[in-house]
Design an enzyme around this catalytic site. Structure first.
Site, PDB file in Angstrom:
ATOM      1  N   GLY A   1       0.779  -1.247   0.000  1.00  0.00           N
ATOM      2  CA  GLY A   1       0.000   0.000   0.000  1.00  0.00           C
ATOM      3  C   GLY A   1       0.803   1.286   0.000  1.00  0.00           C
ATOM      4  N   THR A   2       1.961   1.301  -0.689  1.00  0.00           N
ATOM      5  CA  THR A   2       2.694   2.577  -0.728  1.00  0.00           C
ATOM      6  C   THR A   2       1.977   3.595  -1.616  1.00  0.00           C
ATOM      7  OG1 THR A   2       4.182   1.977  -2.551  1.00  0.00           O
ATOM      8  CG2 THR A   2       4.918   1.433  -0.308  1.00  0.00           C
ATOM      9  N   ASN A   3       1.303   3.128  -2.643  1.00  0.00           N
ATOM     10  CA  ASN A   3       0.515   4.084  -3.445  1.00  0.00           C
ATOM     11  C   ASN A   3      -0.649   4.637  -2.631  1.00  0.00           C
ATOM     12  OD1 ASN A   3       1.401   4.547  -6.367  1.00  0.00           O
ATOM     13  ND2 ASN A   3       1.724   2.346  -6.095  1.00  0.00           N
TER      14      ASN A   3
ATOM     15  N   MET B   1      -4.281  -7.014  -6.722  1.00  0.00           N
ATOM     16  CA  MET B   1      -3.649  -8.088  -7.491  1.00  0.00           C
ATOM     17  C   MET B   1      -4.630  -9.132  -8.037  1.00  0.00           C
ATOM     18  SD  MET B   1      -0.692  -6.961  -7.558  1.00  0.00           S
ATOM     19  CE  MET B   1       0.332  -8.262  -8.209  1.00  0.00           C
ATOM     20  N   LYS B   2      -5.896  -8.763  -8.148  1.00  0.00           N
ATOM     21  CA  LYS B   2      -6.892  -9.678  -8.693  1.00  0.00           C
ATOM     22  C   LYS B   2      -7.554  -9.015  -9.886  1.00  0.00           C
ATOM     23  CE  LYS B   2      -7.747 -13.552  -6.591  1.00  0.00           C
ATOM     24  NZ  LYS B   2      -8.146 -14.763  -7.295  1.00  0.00           N
ATOM     25  N   ILE B   3      -7.913  -9.793 -10.869  1.00  0.00           N
ATOM     26  CA  ILE B   3      -8.624  -9.220 -12.008  1.00  0.00           C
ATOM     27  C   ILE B   3     -10.033  -8.824 -11.568  1.00  0.00           C
ATOM     28  CG2 ILE B   3      -9.562  -9.729 -14.302  1.00  0.00           C
ATOM     29  CD1 ILE B   3      -7.016 -11.419 -14.746  1.00  0.00           C
TER      30      ILE B   3
ATOM     31  N   HIS C   1       0.130   1.115 -13.397  1.00  0.00           N
ATOM     32  CA  HIS C   1       0.931  -0.043 -13.801  1.00  0.00           C
ATOM     33  C   HIS C   1       2.378   0.413 -13.960  1.00  0.00           C
ATOM     34  CE1 HIS C   1       1.690  -3.966 -15.542  1.00  0.00           C
ATOM     35  NE2 HIS C   1       2.421  -3.360 -16.462  1.00  0.00           N
TER      36      HIS C   1
END
Ligand code: GRF
Length: 220
Positions: free
Chosen positions: A16-18, A94-96, A113
């Site tokens: 969670g750095t973003n 990290m899941k579609i 991305h």
């Protein structure tokens, strides 16, 4: 008088750095947004500790709790609608994301991305760029469509690959730029400046279509 804050939901899976860069931009008054909800698909995500520290509501909604992607999507739609968020920010999710969720929030879901899309889609984009031997890479913020790491580009930052880089030092340099451009893009949404025209994003009044390596940005 305080201006309107854009209500947002941030989706995370890991460190969670973003998310932190968004929190910091809000707390320092650069970003006119309010995080109404953080959604994680993993209960152990370190990002949730950041929520606790900053008093941000979160929900853990793992896909495996549901029989189908459709049902998971419905739960995600419900959670975001309940929160009142108007923009969904995928920040290391990290899941579609299921198609029904994307349809429900068309043009209101963004992703970051760590490459210059359309190059190096998928996992470990920084490692892919490093292994390929490109001399320039970067990061991209784009609108989310059902196809993975695709969708209209909103902003990109260019990052050089330096002679002594490893995949790790490169990833770290890219990350610094992620933390710079993601809050900037959310601010553009807060200012109502992002339009989609003929499948391309237009940012009204933006000084740059691409955010260069060492830019004089608007407020970031
Ligand atoms: C970032 O590199 C982002 O570009 C990618 O996943 C990573 C998330 O990192 N989508 P963090 O959880 O925000 O630190």
């Amino acid at each position: 008088m305080e201006g309107r804050k854009l209500p947002i939901a941030v989706f995370v899976s890991g460190r969670g750095t973003n998310l932190q860069s968004i929190i910091d931009a809000i707390e320092s008054g650069k970003l006119d947004a309010e995080i109404k909800l953080v959604v994680s698909n993993r209960s152990k995500a370190y990002a949730l500790k950041r929520c606790e520290k900053h008093g941000i509501p979160y929900e853990v909604i793992p896909s495996k709790r549901f029989k189908t992607p459709q049902e998971w999507g419905e739960a995600l739609i419900e959670a975001v609608k309940r929160s009142g968020a108007e923009l969904v920010v995928l920040a290391g999710f990290m899941k579609i994301v299921p198609p029904n969720f994307i349809e429900a929030f068309e043009n209101r879901i963004i992703n970051i991305h760590p490459s210059l899309l359309p190059a190096f889609k998928g996992l470990d984009a920084q490692g892919q760029a490093f292994d390929y031997g490109v001399t320039l890479t970067g990061c991209t913020v784009h609108l989310v469509i059902p196809e993975l790491d695709s969708g209209p580009v909103i902003a990109q930052a260019v990052v050089p690959v330096l002679p002594n880089d490893t995949a790790e030092t490169l990833a770290k340099r890219i990350l610094e730029h992620e933390h710079r451009i993601y809050p900037q893009v959310i601010q553009w949404f807060a200012e109502g400046r992002v339009r989609v025209d003929n499948g391309k994003v237009v940012v009204l009044g933006a000084k740059y279509g691409t955010l260069p390596f060492n830019p004089q940005l608007e407020r970031f």
